[in-house]
Write an enzyme that holds these catalytic residues in place. Sequence first.
Site, PDB file in Angstrom:
ATOM      1  N   GLY A   1      67.095  55.423  45.461  1.00  0.00           N
ATOM      2  CA  GLY A   1      67.447  54.432  44.447  1.00  0.00           C
ATOM      3  C   GLY A   1      68.192  55.081  43.292  1.00  0.00           C
TER       4      GLY A   1
ATOM      5  N   ARG B   1      56.281  50.474  42.508  1.00  0.00           N
ATOM      6  CA  ARG B   1      55.570  50.088  43.719  1.00  0.00           C
ATOM      7  C   ARG B   1      54.271  50.871  43.865  1.00  0.00           C
ATOM      8  NH1 ARG B   1      60.267  49.128  47.690  1.00  0.00           N
ATOM      9  NH2 ARG B   1      60.786  47.413  46.298  1.00  0.00           N
TER      10      ARG B   1
ATOM     11  N   ARG C   1      70.426  55.294  51.761  1.00  0.00           N
ATOM     12  CA  ARG C   1      69.297  55.819  52.518  1.00  0.00           C
ATOM     13  C   ARG C   1      69.830  56.138  53.914  1.00  0.00           C
ATOM     14  NH1 ARG C   1      64.935  54.458  48.955  1.00  0.00           N
ATOM     15  NH2 ARG C   1      65.734  52.865  47.562  1.00  0.00           N
TER      16      ARG C   1
ATOM     17  N   GLY D   1      64.564  61.083  44.329  1.00  0.00           N
ATOM     18  CA  GLY D   1      63.100  60.996  44.216  1.00  0.00           C
ATOM     19  C   GLY D   1      62.398  61.561  45.426  1.00  0.00           C
ATOM     20  N   ASP D   2      61.270  61.000  45.799  1.00  0.00           N
ATOM     21  CA  ASP D   2      60.462  61.631  46.844  1.00  0.00           C
ATOM     22  C   ASP D   2      61.126  61.615  48.220  1.00  0.00           C
ATOM     23  OD1 ASP D   2      59.984  58.943  46.956  1.00  0.00           O
ATOM     24  OD2 ASP D   2      57.856  59.087  46.450  1.00  0.00           O
TER      25      ASP D   2
ATOM     26  N   ASP E   1      57.390  59.201  38.863  1.00  0.00           N
ATOM     27  CA  ASP E   1      56.237  59.411  39.742  1.00  0.00           C
ATOM     28  C   ASP E   1      56.261  60.754  40.459  1.00  0.00           C
ATOM     29  OD1 ASP E   1      58.412  58.890  41.293  1.00  0.00           O
ATOM     30  OD2 ASP E   1      57.431  57.454  42.606  1.00  0.00           O
TER      31      ASP E   1
ATOM     32  N   ALA F   1      51.717  44.424  24.805  1.00  0.00           N
ATOM     33  CA  ALA F   1      51.196  43.499  25.814  1.00  0.00           C
ATOM     34  C   ALA F   1      49.692  43.316  25.665  1.00  0.00           C
ATOM     35  CB  ALA F   1      51.529  44.017  27.213  1.00  0.00           C
TER      36      ALA F   1
ATOM     37  N   THR G   1      64.857  59.349  39.190  1.00  0.00           N
ATOM     38  CA  THR G   1      64.188  58.106  39.583  1.00  0.00           C
ATOM     39  C   THR G   1      63.630  57.457  38.334  1.00  0.00           C
ATOM     40  OG1 THR G   1      62.180  57.217  40.605  1.00  0.00           O
ATOM     41  CG2 THR G   1      62.212  59.564  40.218  1.00  0.00           C
ATOM     42  N   ILE G   2      63.643  56.139  38.293  1.00  0.00           N
ATOM     43  CA  ILE G   2      63.116  55.472  37.103  1.00  0.00           C
ATOM     44  C   ILE G   2      61.590  55.468  37.070  1.00  0.00           C
ATOM     45  CG2 ILE G   2      65.124  53.969  36.828  1.00  0.00           C
ATOM     46  CD1 ILE G   2      63.407  51.685  38.015  1.00  0.00           C
ATOM     47  N   ASP G   3      60.948  55.803  38.190  1.00  0.00           N
ATOM     48  CA  ASP G   3      59.503  55.586  38.298  1.00  0.00           C
ATOM     49  C   ASP G   3      58.633  56.637  37.615  1.00  0.00           C
ATOM     50  OD1 ASP G   3      59.698  53.198  39.719  1.00  0.00           O
ATOM     51  OD2 ASP G   3      59.929  54.243  41.625  1.00  0.00           O
TER      52      ASP G   3
ATOM     53  N   ARG H   1      80.106  70.919  35.667  1.00  0.00           N
ATOM     54  CA  ARG H   1      80.640  71.759  34.587  1.00  0.00           C
ATOM     55  C   ARG H   1      79.960  73.127  34.544  1.00  0.00           C
ATOM     56  NH1 ARG H   1      82.829  67.770  29.999  1.00  0.00           N
ATOM     57  NH2 ARG H   1      84.345  66.774  31.372  1.00  0.00           N
TER      58      ARG H   1
ATOM     59  N   ALA I   1      76.848  67.583  34.563  1.00  0.00           N
ATOM     60  CA  ALA I   1      76.354  68.879  34.112  1.00  0.00           C
ATOM     61  C   ALA I   1      76.329  69.884  35.258  1.00  0.00           C
ATOM     62  CB  ALA I   1      74.967  68.721  33.490  1.00  0.00           C
TER      63      ALA I   1
END
Lengths: 326, 326, 326, 326
Positions: free
Chosen positions: A14, A175, A75, A105-106, A133, A190, A129-131, A28, A25
């Site tokens: 993702g 997830r 993928r 990511g993983d 994790d 929240a 990755t945004i997660d 360069r 980076a």
Amino acid sequence: MNKIKKIGVFTSGGDSPGMNAAIRAVVRTALFYDIQVLGIRRGYEGMINGEFVEMDRKSVANIIQRGGTILKTARSMAFMTPEGRKEAYDQLKGAEIDALIAIGGDGTFTGAKIFGEEYNFPILGLPGTIDNDLFGTDFTIGYDTSINTVTDAIDKIRDTAESHDRLFIVEVMGRDCGLIALRSGIGVGAESIMIPEMKTDMAALFNRLEMGRKDKSSKILIVAEGEGDSGGAFEIADKIKLKFPQYDTRVSVLGHIQRGGKPTCMDRVLASRLAVAAVENLMTGKKGKMVGLIHGKIAFTPFDLAIKHHVEINLDLLKIVEILSL
Amino acid sequence: MNKIKKIGVFTSGGDSPGMNAAIRAVVRTALFYDIQVLGIRRGYEGMINGEFVEMDRKSVANIIQRGGTILKTARSMAFMTPEGRKEAYDQLKGAEIDALIAIGGDGTFTGAKIFGEEYNFPILGLPGTIDNDLFGTDFTIGYDTSINTVTDAIDKIRDTAESHDRLFIVEVMGRDCGLIALRSGIGVGAESIMIPEMKTDMAALFNRLEMGRKDKSSKILIVAEGEGDSGGAFEIADKIKLKFPQYDTRVSVLGHIQRGGKPTCMDRVLASRLAVAAVENLMTGKKGKMVGLIHGKIAFTPFDLAIKHHVEINLDLLKIVEILSL
Amino acid sequence: MNKIKKIGVFTSGGDSPGMNAAIRAVVRTALFYDIQVLGIRRGYEGMINGEFVEMDRKSVANIIQRGGTILKTARSMAFMTPEGRKEAYDQLKGAEIDALIAIGGDGTFTGAKIFGEEYNFPILGLPGTIDNDLFGTDFTIGYDTSINTVTDAIDKIRDTAESHDRLFIVEVMGRDCGLIALRSGIGVGAESIMIPEMKTDMAALFNRLEMGRKDKSSKILIVAEGEGDSGGAFEIADKIKLKFPQYDTRVSVLGHIQRGGKPTCMDRVLASRLAVAAVENLMTGKKGKMVGLIHGKIAFTPFDLAIKHHVEINLDLLKIVEILSL
Amino acid sequence: MNKIKKIGVFTSGGDSPGMNAAIRAVVRTALFYDIQVLGIRRGYEGMINGEFVEMDRKSVANIIQRGGTILKTARSMAFMTPEGRKEAYDQLKGAEIDALIAIGGDGTFTGAKIFGEEYNFPILGLPGTIDNDLFGTDFTIGYDTSINTVTDAIDKIRDTAESHDRLFIVEVMGRDCGLIALRSGIGVGAESIMIPEMKTDMAALFNRLEMGRKDKSSKILIVAEGEGDSGGAFEIADKIKLKFPQYDTRVSVLGHIQRGGKPTCMDRVLASRLAVAAVENLMTGKKGKMVGLIHGKIAFTPFDLAIKHHVEINLDLLKIVEILSL
């Protein structure tokens, strides 16, 4: 160890904001040390197909602020097979690529581990990755941008919630990991946060809703995608509607906006630091590891550790939600 | 006509960004002309319940930039009955309110028309809705902010679409009106726009997708909530998946973020201009009308015209989508 | 040690984004533990004048996302005198305030240290400043927002720089500390960063400009306010114009926008965590210290250490600028 | 009239957000009608030097949302001379360009008028400037983005102003035209607006400041760059400091951020509409005119009218500032 003359860089899995800053980076830094760089398009799939592009300083100009990845990502089923990896290896050899930097990511690192061992190929990974994790780095590239996108979106939703005295259940990404939910939940104030790592206690939630109601006219509950016990945002909404028919209860699924957008300053800086370190350490022979930042210092974690050890949720943060939302 | 000494102001129906700027301008303009102002909370519901708050300059300080409505909003069943309206009238009389300014959309103005005629009560309306679906004004308060929110969100989604070569179907608000879809669609360079006012031609869409594919790696289709023929975003996605299984097709429903957020400069200015005009014209005896801006000039439209005449879609704009997305 | 029954909270010195999130969290945490809270307006000045406001859950509702400080801030001459502090003490006693939480920077903590020792008064401090110049915390509340504001602004300036092939010298805040310049400089891909902690080497700068010119059409140099040797942004611009008359050289001073705006998610979370810890630790008798976050963990630093030890510039980051801007 | 086979498009003068959306729409519309397009880099300067780039659909992909101009812009001394224009003409002929679309402001159109008449060359112009100072269009491309940038910046400054009870004088762009100041001033709720079109009445300003002070703790005054009588922002600040030494008076010059950034949805739509109309009307033989939008309809204005007739300030808007800021 032979001197590295040419590296390949690619993004996989993702996309996450800051991947372009990382690519820039890598390119360069390599050029700074007189190493050539090829960009590999579409991750492992492009590696197998030989989708290589020569990268110079200009090819990464003016991308530090752009979301997504200019190298594209995909993928790859083929790379999961020995035949696919053989083709990839042949392509790399054909292009005289000595070493790789994998941003992802993983899934990305699983592939990198297998391939690196199979062919004794030097690979370092950057956590994109945004997660957030991955084990071995305090933050992944993209996480900070993502929680700010979520925070901005929920700030908007709260305008409507307040104006209509509504209860909103907002589903955010994650997830297997509740870290986006957790930090953005504190960020927006929240009432409650439901994450994969914790059993959702509906009775306790009902109790909180009952107690708090007089004092506050609107409510925001955050549910991570991977919340399981209670069936996710829509089922939780149904349960609340049944128990509190007087509430005006709505669901909002934030969806794909969470992956995109300009990276924050922190994500750009993180991507830049990790990428510089990756190139410099490939040069000294490091391989098979993810480059992370732990307590402000560059740290290396073997791929299998990076992906296997699940990040622990800081329980203090959950308690903070409870204290502050009252 | 008697001199107006005290007016009531309220927001009703769905909230829209800029309502607070309108409230602020109503209050300050009234005070400028030595008229008292009561804020009526929760629209017609609050009117019936006598939820009145005295407004001074300070009560509207620092709200011009805030989304939502500080007076809150609600839908009122009771006001649809003669008994409910009688109670509302008694409350207004009890509070010595001489005239009303109603901020909202078609539901709001329907109520205003009936009530105004029933009790010969002076009411002017301000068009506060993100949908831009009212006759008698070029733009409604909140529309500009909303299309910018949509544009920002789809800019983010496009990062992911480009990185993964995906086709995204994005559902935007607009149950009866495709104007949010139309302008934001041009703004993001969408491949296609599907709106309630036009029959969705799936064959033509398939044709476009077939033609364009080689030239462009990712695609954005925009579907207004109210698109009917083809069953909305998810069904359209299913049809595309069936026809083009090779595409990576996704749906994203933008949802409630479209109503919130800081108003744009245009929405703040529009709200301010209309509100000043509303107060000044209540003073000269105008009533039963929505205050709008047509071609840069203040215009008054009777409530029934404002809500009955559907806004026409500018076909030139649809053609522009077709030309530019190729 | 007596049980704390009522605390006072105030903001002092320059405002920073996230101060409101900190105030909210102090208030809610105190109430959670059945401690009363008074807000003290205008910092030490308001303490002397007894500007106290009772705070309940509602008084901090819907402020987590707002810049500035609802308690306002001021600098106080009077508090620097023993007489002023005596008056402040009398006011606190009169209001039955047992302990204080001070949100601000080095000036704030200097006052807190003197006053706390003089009257043996329990005070804990929260680091609220955009400069990130306090010892004892990895980040101060407001820093992350500020570097994102700078990054956004320079992203805009770069659009113009690229379009016109211009060299821009951008002055950012940081009178004694180059940390805003440093991180935002990496974030925008600046050619060079000039900060108070390093002697500006004009010869080296000229050299870099000469080398790089053919490869890149526009340039961004970042100068911290406190850059001293070379006379600041405007004098540096003059020197460049003299040496490179062919460049279209411009100066932009970002100014006060750097202090305001919605706090980022990170700043809101940081403010919330530190504030919860501050209240909980006041309860157990801690005092005379700033509450910070070091390597993800709450840390306490005596006020005099927090303000005296200057933060060290990470030289690796400076090197990254050099590598990446080529 | 001969059929047009190849057009050139260029941007000239100060850049403005939405220029890229205009370039994209010119290119795609031309290709839609089977006309070739060359991009001319750096405006008239590049025309003289033959800096032409072939444009296809891909060369304008993913630029609709980007600030600045991918074709770059410049001011050209050479084009002011007959010799320079002769060279430009020869270059255009050599490249077989039949017609031009010029995107820019009054300088651009002055050049276009002279050149178009001198060589009977078909040129249409698009109003690309943040100043909104052209006759013949309700809005110029970039204006809406610019006033939103100003509004955002001042929203941030107000956070600080409110927190410190300060008076801020904010200088915005507009050397000859107060339209940025006027609309953004209403948008931020400024106390007063000083523009080139109106004599600044310092006595009246002092009076307003005196009256208002008790009711409001902070103040924002907006001064357009071109305000002349009172010497601009800094001199006005000095006068206020002298008269009201008790105020904490500050100046902030917004500067170049006003030209950059993502275009708003309105600017993207405007740019797209005007560009489509420009290409379609070049094809039917129109020339020597600026394409604008008046009351929602495409309108053509001869270049000399577009630049000579100064836009009138809507005095109603000035009155609105007065009413609402009290």
